[in-house]
Design a protein around this motif. Structure first.
Motif, PDB file in Angstrom:
ATOM      1  N   TYR A  52       0.844  -1.199   0.000  1.00  0.00           N
ATOM      2  CA  TYR A  52       0.000   0.000   0.000  1.00  0.00           C
ATOM      3  C   TYR A  52       0.883   1.255   0.000  1.00  0.00           C
ATOM      4  N   LYS A  53       1.926   1.261   0.813  1.00  0.00           N
ATOM      5  CA  LYS A  53       2.830   2.415   0.875  1.00  0.00           C
ATOM      6  C   LYS A  53       3.494   2.659  -0.488  1.00  0.00           C
TER       7      LYS A  53
ATOM      8  N   CYS B 109       2.216   1.820  -3.360  1.00  0.00           N
ATOM      9  CA  CYS B 109       1.140   2.332  -4.224  1.00  0.00           C
ATOM     10  C   CYS B 109       0.850   3.804  -3.952  1.00  0.00           C
ATOM     11  N   GLU B 110       0.902   4.207  -2.695  1.00  0.00           N
ATOM     12  CA  GLU B 110       0.725   5.634  -2.376  1.00  0.00           C
ATOM     13  C   GLU B 110       1.799   6.467  -3.064  1.00  0.00           C
ATOM     14  N   ARG B 111       3.035   5.985  -3.033  1.00  0.00           N
ATOM     15  CA  ARG B 111       4.133   6.715  -3.679  1.00  0.00           C
ATOM     16  C   ARG B 111       3.926   6.760  -5.192  1.00  0.00           C
TER      17      ARG B 111
ATOM     18  N   LYS C 201       1.053   6.661  -6.750  1.00  0.00           N
ATOM     19  CA  LYS C 201      -0.041   7.606  -6.977  1.00  0.00           C
ATOM     20  C   LYS C 201       0.479   9.039  -6.919  1.00  0.00           C
ATOM     21  N   GLN C 202       1.325   9.329  -5.948  1.00  0.00           N
ATOM     22  CA  GLN C 202       1.897  10.670  -5.814  1.00  0.00           C
ATOM     23  C   GLN C 202       2.690  11.040  -7.063  1.00  0.00           C
TER      24      GLN C 202
ATOM     25  N   SER D  80       0.367  11.475 -10.103  1.00  0.00           N
ATOM     26  CA  SER D  80      -0.388  12.725  -9.982  1.00  0.00           C
ATOM     27  C   SER D  80       0.483  13.923 -10.336  1.00  0.00           C
TER      28      SER D  80
ATOM     29  N   THR E 229      -6.216   7.045  -8.997  1.00  0.00           N
ATOM     30  CA  THR E 229      -7.084   6.565  -7.930  1.00  0.00           C
ATOM     31  C   THR E 229      -6.440   5.328  -7.332  1.00  0.00           C
ATOM     32  N   LEU E 230      -6.380   5.283  -6.009  1.00  0.00           N
ATOM     33  CA  LEU E 230      -5.783   4.157  -5.290  1.00  0.00           C
ATOM     34  C   LEU E 230      -6.897   3.396  -4.587  1.00  0.00           C
TER      35      LEU E 230
ATOM     36  N   SER F 128      -8.018  -0.667  -2.767  1.00  0.00           N
ATOM     37  CA  SER F 128      -7.748  -2.052  -2.415  1.00  0.00           C
ATOM     38  C   SER F 128      -8.405  -2.964  -3.445  1.00  0.00           C
TER      39      SER F 128
END
Length: 181
Positions: free
Chosen positions: A16-17, A19-21, A23-24, A27, A34-35, A37
């Motif tokens: 998840y972490k 994937c957050e990076r 996404k950042q 963007s 969009t992130l 599960s």
């Protein structure tokens, strides 16, 4: 501006972490990312691109990942797509590419979908974040594979530059695909 869906399957939160990076980065590159599960995945019809990330637990990807990609193969194939795997095995130089990572190869042999873009990332080894059984199993595996066994260890084996590179390549994938057509 591409609408990109990043789906994840994570056990301890490190995928998840990552994937957050992603996404950042996407963007910042101008994508509407969009992130989500995997178990709450929206209809793929609303997206131009789909990137899926999955972690390894006890030597396997979550069976739900395999089921999802097999059930959605046609929709995934109609879009710019990619898949990445996160594991402690990928910390090793000889197992940190899609071609040399045994978990990635097993995944590709178990699914009908063949992602256009592949990557593998080293995961996080955090003994304090595991239950007693998992901690002992992982310590034993680390002992066998000559990895860290100190129960106080918390090491992030993720190459974050490689994560940024995947975001850049994924961002450009539709442009490169259009040029090849």
């Amino acid at each position: 501006m591409s609408k990109t869906l990043i789906l994840f399957s994570s056990v301890h939160g490190h995928t998840y972490k990552i994937c957050e990076r992603l996404k950042q980065h996407l963007s910042e590159l101008g994508e509407r990312a969009t992130l989500c599960s995997l178990d709450q995945a929206p209809d793929l019809a609303g997206f131009d691109k789909v990137l899926i990330g999955a972690s390894i637990r006890h030597g396997k990807h979550n069976p739900a990942v395999l089921a999802y990609v097999n059930a959605n193969k046609e929709a995934l194939d109609s879009k710019v797509n990619g898949f990445f795997s996160v594991s402690l095995v990928a910390r090793k130089p000889m197992k940190n590419t899609p071609e040399t990572n045994p978990y990635m190869q097993a995944f590709l042999n178990q699914v009908s979908w063949q992602p256009r873009m592949l990557e593998v990332f080293g995961g996080r080894l955090n003994y304090g974040g595991y239950g007693v059984m998992d901690r002992n199993i992982i310590r034993f595996i680390m002992w066998i594979t000559k990895g860290p066994t100190d129960p106080k260890v918390d090491i992030d084996f993720t190459d974050w530059d490689k994560v940024a590179d995947l975001a850049e390549r994924f961002h450009l994938a539709d442009k490169l695909q259009g040029q090849a057509a």
